[in-house]
Design a protein around this motif. Structure first.
Motif, PDB file in Angstrom:
ATOM      1  N   PRO A  11       2.407  -6.938 -34.339  1.00 17.95           N
ATOM      2  CA  PRO A  11       1.609  -8.096 -34.770  1.00 17.95           C
ATOM      3  C   PRO A  11       2.212  -9.409 -34.275  1.00 17.95           C
ATOM      4  O   PRO A  11       3.382  -9.460 -33.851  1.00 17.95           O
ATOM      5  CB  PRO A  11       1.683  -8.009 -36.297  1.00 17.95           C
ATOM      6  CG  PRO A  11       2.978  -7.323 -36.576  1.00 17.95           C
ATOM      7  CD  PRO A  11       3.162  -6.340 -35.447  1.00 17.95           C
ATOM      8  N   ASP A  12       1.418 -10.452 -34.352  1.00 18.91           N
ATOM      9  CA  ASP A  12       1.904 -11.773 -33.960  1.00 18.91           C
ATOM     10  C   ASP A  12       3.064 -12.210 -34.847  1.00 18.91           C
ATOM     11  O   ASP A  12       4.005 -12.861 -34.381  1.00 18.91           O
ATOM     12  CB  ASP A  12       0.774 -12.806 -34.042  1.00 18.91           C
ATOM     13  CG  ASP A  12      -0.355 -12.516 -33.082  1.00 18.91           C
ATOM     14  OD1 ASP A  12      -0.079 -11.984 -31.977  1.00 18.91           O
ATOM     15  OD2 ASP A  12      -1.518 -12.795 -33.432  1.00 18.91           O
ATOM     16  N   THR A 116      -9.008  -8.752 -42.219  1.00 21.38           N
ATOM     17  CA  THR A 116      -9.448  -7.365 -42.083  1.00 21.38           C
ATOM     18  C   THR A 116      -8.249  -6.479 -41.763  1.00 21.38           C
ATOM     19  O   THR A 116      -7.500  -6.752 -40.821  1.00 21.38           O
ATOM     20  CB  THR A 116     -10.501  -7.224 -40.960  1.00 21.38           C
ATOM     21  OG1 THR A 116     -11.580  -8.129 -41.225  1.00 21.38           O
ATOM     22  CG2 THR A 116     -11.020  -5.797 -40.883  1.00 21.38           C
ATOM     23  N   ASP A 118      -6.403  -3.306 -40.314  1.00 23.25           N
ATOM     24  CA  ASP A 118      -6.544  -2.308 -39.261  1.00 23.25           C
ATOM     25  C   ASP A 118      -5.823  -1.050 -39.732  1.00 23.25           C
ATOM     26  O   ASP A 118      -4.590  -0.997 -39.786  1.00 23.25           O
ATOM     27  CB  ASP A 118      -5.918  -2.836 -37.961  1.00 23.25           C
ATOM     28  CG  ASP A 118      -6.162  -1.907 -36.774  1.00 23.25           C
ATOM     29  OD1 ASP A 118      -6.082  -0.675 -36.961  1.00 23.25           O
ATOM     30  OD2 ASP A 118      -6.394  -2.416 -35.667  1.00 23.25           O
ATOM     31  N   TRP A 124      -2.941  -6.723 -40.395  1.00 17.05           N
ATOM     32  CA  TRP A 124      -4.092  -7.535 -40.777  1.00 17.05           C
ATOM     33  C   TRP A 124      -4.524  -8.412 -39.607  1.00 17.05           C
ATOM     34  O   TRP A 124      -3.678  -8.998 -38.913  1.00 17.05           O
ATOM     35  CB  TRP A 124      -3.765  -8.419 -41.981  1.00 17.05           C
ATOM     36  CG  TRP A 124      -3.728  -7.657 -43.266  1.00 17.05           C
ATOM     37  CD1 TRP A 124      -2.638  -7.043 -43.817  1.00 17.05           C
ATOM     38  CD2 TRP A 124      -4.828  -7.404 -44.141  1.00 17.05           C
ATOM     39  NE1 TRP A 124      -2.993  -6.415 -44.992  1.00 17.05           N
ATOM     40  CE2 TRP A 124      -4.327  -6.626 -45.215  1.00 17.05           C
ATOM     41  CE3 TRP A 124      -6.176  -7.765 -44.127  1.00 17.05           C
ATOM     42  CZ2 TRP A 124      -5.137  -6.202 -46.267  1.00 17.05           C
ATOM     43  CZ3 TRP A 124      -6.991  -7.335 -45.165  1.00 17.05           C
ATOM     44  CH2 TRP A 124      -6.477  -6.567 -46.218  1.00 17.05           C
ATOM     45  N   ARG A 125      -5.834  -8.497 -39.414  1.00 14.78           N
ATOM     46  CA  ARG A 125      -6.402  -9.403 -38.412  1.00 14.78           C
ATOM     47  C   ARG A 125      -7.069 -10.550 -39.164  1.00 14.78           C
ATOM     48  O   ARG A 125      -7.991 -10.328 -39.953  1.00 14.78           O
ATOM     49  CB  ARG A 125      -7.407  -8.674 -37.520  1.00 14.78           C
ATOM     50  CG  ARG A 125      -6.783  -7.488 -36.789  1.00 14.78           C
ATOM     51  CD  ARG A 125      -7.706  -6.837 -35.785  1.00 14.78           C
ATOM     52  NE  ARG A 125      -7.078  -5.636 -35.227  1.00 14.78           N
ATOM     53  CZ  ARG A 125      -6.173  -5.645 -34.254  1.00 14.78           C
ATOM     54  NH1 ARG A 125      -5.816  -6.794 -33.701  1.00 14.78           N
ATOM     55  NH2 ARG A 125      -5.652  -4.506 -33.810  1.00 14.78           N
ATOM     56  N   ASP A 127      -9.199 -13.898 -39.071  1.00 13.89           N
ATOM     57  CA  ASP A 127     -10.112 -14.754 -38.320  1.00 13.89           C
ATOM     58  C   ASP A 127     -10.014 -16.174 -38.846  1.00 13.89           C
ATOM     59  O   ASP A 127      -9.889 -16.394 -40.061  1.00 13.89           O
ATOM     60  CB  ASP A 127     -11.554 -14.261 -38.465  1.00 13.89           C
ATOM     61  CG  ASP A 127     -11.749 -12.861 -37.906  1.00 13.89           C
ATOM     62  OD1 ASP A 127     -11.034 -12.505 -36.956  1.00 13.89           O
ATOM     63  OD2 ASP A 127     -12.596 -12.121 -38.447  1.00 13.89           O
ATOM     64  N   SER A 133      -7.916 -15.447 -33.528  1.00 16.34           N
ATOM     65  CA  SER A 133      -7.536 -14.333 -34.390  1.00 16.34           C
ATOM     66  C   SER A 133      -6.017 -14.213 -34.392  1.00 16.34           C
ATOM     67  O   SER A 133      -5.378 -14.271 -33.338  1.00 16.34           O
ATOM     68  CB  SER A 133      -8.164 -13.028 -33.891  1.00 16.34           C
ATOM     69  OG  SER A 133      -7.804 -11.952 -34.736  1.00 16.34           O
ATOM     70  N   THR A 135      -2.707 -11.908 -35.970  1.00 14.65           N
ATOM     71  CA  THR A 135      -2.377 -10.634 -36.601  1.00 14.65           C
ATOM     72  C   THR A 135      -1.062 -10.742 -37.362  1.00 14.65           C
ATOM     73  O   THR A 135      -0.159 -11.493 -36.983  1.00 14.65           O
ATOM     74  CB  THR A 135      -2.277  -9.497 -35.563  1.00 14.65           C
ATOM     75  OG1 THR A 135      -1.288  -9.826 -34.580  1.00 14.65           O
ATOM     76  CG2 THR A 135      -3.614  -9.275 -34.881  1.00 14.65           C
TER      77      THR A 135
END
Length: 501
Positions: A11-12, A116, A118, A124-125, A127, A133, A135
């Motif tokens: 993730p980011d 959301t 995954d 988690w993503r 928005d 987006s 993460t």
């Protein structure tokens, strides 16, 4: 532990915190102190501080003693009063952000619109309103509930030709001097603003639906010598905080959650009635200001200037129901029109309304919608932090998390809970952390089992029009002392969570 299908994406960020008020700031500090440095804090506004960034109405101040309204690990001695004004709380937020290096890991003007999960990637993503987006392995929701102003559902409001503002979005460019002002609402914000509005206005009309319990405020300036003593005398901060915490504990957690065992609320009501008799001269006005529900059914207030304001000749208390807002004022159901140049909406916030807790869509495992889950199962969360079906998602102000003490106690308690879960995940190499349905169900049953001693469920509370109650008639406060909440955060069984790699 089982390996999910597919390849786990990096993730980011390990943690994204949503919300830049004290909840978010506190969560960031506690995560960092626990060794979780890869976090990003997202804030929708143009500054940090949450309520103390947005609420700048005249008279805004903390409603518990300042000694309690601060982090236990960052106690300051510079408060100007026992109950600090809002600007000092905003400054304290900025101080904490800078001292604990939160600012460089913060992104302002970034509104999360959806989160959301995954299932395959265990992340988690998020928005955002910009279309970006982001993460995160884990999300901490720190958006609070008193954040989205609630506008009254009154006919004609859109056609009003004067100036309209909500107390939570104050427009300081508007000069109120010598104006005819109408204010709708007599909640906590109104109690603070009304004395200041009365001094500025040619005439002030206060529209009251439900009177508020108003008690004397043990407030006073803190002179330089007192502040110096707090800085220099060993243990002075600790003693002042202990006295403050004891007062706060007695006036809400004990009074509200143990009303059936400790009659603190009854003593408070006697004090409230005595203060009302002393503060308001006109018997008819005094009667209008007298609550018909038990102390604690809704948020009470402390003020030394609110009730005496109604002794002024240029202040009118109107308790007849409003029928409509007209282009030039407010009309009540008896046909009386109150002309106003400025209309102030002290109508509170969206609390348990759908889309507020949190104020973005949350879809967990298998696309499960959090709002829908709560709608079908009632508001609940394990110790106010986690909901089954929503892995890696933690809240600071979740249902049955807050016991009504200092909000800073809540932040530190919930932060401790979250850090313990994340440390275990890191230790066992888990990328998915989810509270078990069994642990959540047991906690919810325990919370409901304590209702019999709470003040909220006596008959008179039906007259309070309190935002404490959700659509199911529940009051999702945690019926516990502050010491119990602290102990539970440090001692809850870690097998309440399932850890998956």
């Amino acid at each position: 532990m089982t390996q999910p299908s597919g390849v786990l994406a990096r993730p980011d960020h390990e943690v994204v915190i949503i919300g830049g008020g004290f909840s978010g700031i506190g969560a960031a500090i506690l995560l960092s102190r626990a060794g979780f440095e890869d976090y990003l804090l997202l804030e929708a506004g143009d500054g940090l501080g949450g309520a103390w960034h947005w609420n700048t109405y005249p008279g805004v101040a903390v409603d518990i003693p300042s000694f309690s309204y601060q982090f236990s690990f960052e106690q300051v001695a510079g408060w100007s009063r026992v109950y600090a004004p809002g600007r000092e709380l905003k400054a304290y937020a900025e101080h904490c952000v800078d001292k604990y290096d939160v600012r460089r890991r913060t992104r302002l003007r970034t509104t999360v619109t959806a989160a959301t999960f995954d299932d395959e990637a265990h992340l988690w993503r998020l928005d955002t309103s910009s279309g970006e987006s982001i993460t995160a392995r884990h999300v901490v929701s720190a958006t609070g509930v008193l954040t989205q102003p609630k506008l009254p559902d009154i006919d004609g409001l859109a056609d009003y030709t004067g100036t309209v503002m909500h107390t939570a979005r104050w427009d300081h460019s508007v000069d109120l001097t010598g104006r005819r002002i109408a204010i709708i609402g007599t909640g906590a914000s109104a109690v603070q603003a009304i004395p200041h509005l009365a001094r500025a206005a040619e005439h002030l009309t206060v529209f009251q639906r439900t009177p508020i319990w108003c008690l004397p405020k043990p407030d006073a300036p803190l002179p330089g010598v007192a502040r110096a003593a707090l800085r220099r005398i060993p243990g002075a901060k600790r003693v002042s905080r202990l006295a403050s915490q004891s007062f706060v504990e007695l006036t809400f957690p004990v009074a509200a959650h143990f009303a059936g065992l400790v009659p603190v609320a009854a003593a408070g009501e006697r004090l409230g009635h005595a203060y009302l008799r002393q503060a308001v001269r006109d018997p008819a006005v005094r009667e209008q200001l007298t609550p018909r529900y038990a102390l604690g059914c809704k948020r009470p207030s402390f003020s030394n200037s609110y009730l005496p304001t109604f002794n002024r000749d240029d202040v009118t208390l109107e308790t007849t129901a409003i029928s409509a807002v007209t282009p030039t004022g407010v009309r009540t159901v008896d046909g009386t029109e109150h002309t106003a140049d400025v209309l102030i909406l002290a109508t509170g916030f969206k609390v348990f309304e759908k889309g507020n807790m949190p104020p973005f869509t949350v879809r967990g495992a298998g696309g499960l919608d959090l709002d829908k889950w709560w709608e079908e199962n009632r508001f609940q969360a394990y110790q106010g932090v986690s909901v089954p079906g929503f892995p890696n998602f933690f809240t600071i102000l979740g249902p049955y998390g807050y016991n009504g003490s200092s909000y800073f106690n809540l932040i530190e308690t919930q932060g401790t809970h979250i850090v313990r879960a994340l440390r275990r995940a890191r230790k066992v190499g888990a990328t998915r952390v989810e509270v078990t349905p069994e642990a959540n169900a047991a906690y919810f049953a325990s919370a409901l089992g304590r209702r019999k001693h709470q003040v909220f469920f006596q008959d008179s509370c039906g007259l309070a029009n309190s935002y404490y109650f959700d659509d199911n008639g529940d009051v999702p406060f945690r019926a516990a002392t502050t010491l119990e909440t602290m102990w539970a955060a440090r001692r809850y069984p870690l097998d309440a969570y399932a850890f998956t790699a």
